[in-house]
Design a protein around this motif. Sequence first.
Motif, short mmCIF file in Angstrom:
data_model
loop_
_atom_site.label_atom_id
_atom_site.label_comp_id
_atom_site.label_asym_id
_atom_site.label_seq_id
_atom_site.Cartn_x
_atom_site.Cartn_y
_atom_site.Cartn_z
N ALA A 128 64.56 7.12 63.84
CA ALA A 128 65.32 8.29 63.40
C ALA A 128 66.61 7.89 62.72
N VAL A 129 67.15 8.80 61.92
CA VAL A 129 68.39 8.55 61.20
C VAL A 129 69.61 8.58 62.13
N ASP A 130 69.43 9.02 63.38
CA ASP A 130 70.54 9.02 64.34
C ASP A 130 71.05 7.60 64.59
N ASN A 131 70.15 6.63 64.42
CA ASN A 131 70.51 5.22 64.58
C ASN A 131 70.21 4.53 63.25
N PRO A 132 71.14 4.59 62.31
CA PRO A 132 70.85 4.14 60.95
C PRO A 132 70.46 2.66 60.87
N ASP A 133 69.45 2.38 60.07
CA ASP A 133 69.08 1.00 59.79
C ASP A 133 70.16 0.33 58.94
N ASP A 217 59.29 5.77 57.47
CA ASP A 217 60.52 6.45 57.04
C ASP A 217 60.41 7.97 56.93
N ALA A 218 59.51 8.59 57.67
CA ALA A 218 59.35 10.04 57.56
C ALA A 218 60.65 10.78 57.83
N ASP A 219 61.39 10.37 58.86
CA ASP A 219 62.65 11.05 59.18
C ASP A 219 63.71 10.80 58.12
N TYR A 220 63.72 9.62 57.52
CA TYR A 220 64.68 9.32 56.46
C TYR A 220 64.40 10.19 55.23
N LEU A 221 63.13 10.36 54.89
CA LEU A 221 62.78 11.20 53.74
C LEU A 221 63.14 12.66 54.01
N ALA A 222 62.89 13.12 55.23
CA ALA A 222 63.23 14.50 55.59
C ALA A 222 64.74 14.73 55.51
N ARG A 224 66.87 13.08 53.60
CA ARG A 224 67.24 13.11 52.19
C ARG A 224 66.93 14.47 51.58
N ALA A 225 65.75 14.98 51.89
CA ALA A 225 65.34 16.28 51.34
C ALA A 225 66.28 17.40 51.79
N ALA A 226 66.86 17.23 52.98
CA ALA A 226 67.79 18.24 53.50
C ALA A 226 69.21 18.04 53.00
N GLY A 227 69.40 17.03 52.15
CA GLY A 227 70.72 16.79 51.58
C GLY A 227 71.64 15.97 52.44
N GLU A 228 71.11 15.34 53.50
CA GLU A 228 71.94 14.52 54.37
C GLU A 228 72.25 13.18 53.70
N ARG A 229 73.40 12.65 54.00
CA ARG A 229 73.80 11.34 53.46
C ARG A 229 73.20 10.26 54.35
#
Length: 264
Positions: A128-133, A217-222, A224-229
């Motif tokens: 998940a993007v909560d713990n950025p790579d 990367d499903a959560d990363y793509l989601a 991005r689509a939601a406009g998150e940095r």
Amino acid sequence: MSFHLDVILTMAASVVAAMVTAPARAEVSELELTTLYAAAVQPRWQPPADAQQRYIDLTRQMLQQAQVTLAEAQYVLVVDRAPAVQVSLLYWTDGGADFRLIGAAPVSTGRIGKFDHFLTPTGVFRHAVDNPDYRALGTRNSKGVRGYGVRGMRVFDLGWQTAQRGWGKGGSGTMRLQMHATDPDLLEPLLGSAQSKGCIRIPASLNRLLDIHGVLDADYLAARAAGERIMGSIPIGDVDTPGRYIVVVDSEATDRPDWAVPIR
């Protein structure tokens, strides 16, 4: 001045037209990724059908325990932490009903018995993007070891997890669970045996495959689509059904399987 402006405008219009008419980036299917895996990932192993099914059964059990439902087609990376095996298996699933092996490769998980070494925890871990790579810097430690591999290798961060301490009085402790490449000269040749402090070490070639194609990367793509940095340099992958889970199981195997050898 007018002439130059006209030229600039014409060139700009041509660029826009090219962008509009350019074909979209082709998506990589499950069958195509299987071919790419076979061509790119080294070392790799080839578990027979019965072993593949055994890991599918263990994965389903782990998903059920974690109350995780795979509601859509996606990729799942399964890791066996059993010291006698130490393997990763990349599966594609149509939503949990059917699993198909994309490829398998050796890993190294936690080697207990040393200070600050944990037994890699079993479970279903969401990428998940909560713990950025982030990216490896390729620097060497005091022993000359590049712990995360060469510069640019992606570190898949799965956050803080509870794990069994492998030293002292044992018990539970907290460790940062990551999946990453390792030193190509000193440590990658040891993949297939338990060597790490608790993280999951994978071949650099597998790291690149997962990274470039956005396999998990499903959560990363989601986001991005939601406009998150999105922090870090994370490419937009091209697989058509990206996943989001790494599942660590323990087959409890006591003998090394015959198939746990590199394909030549």
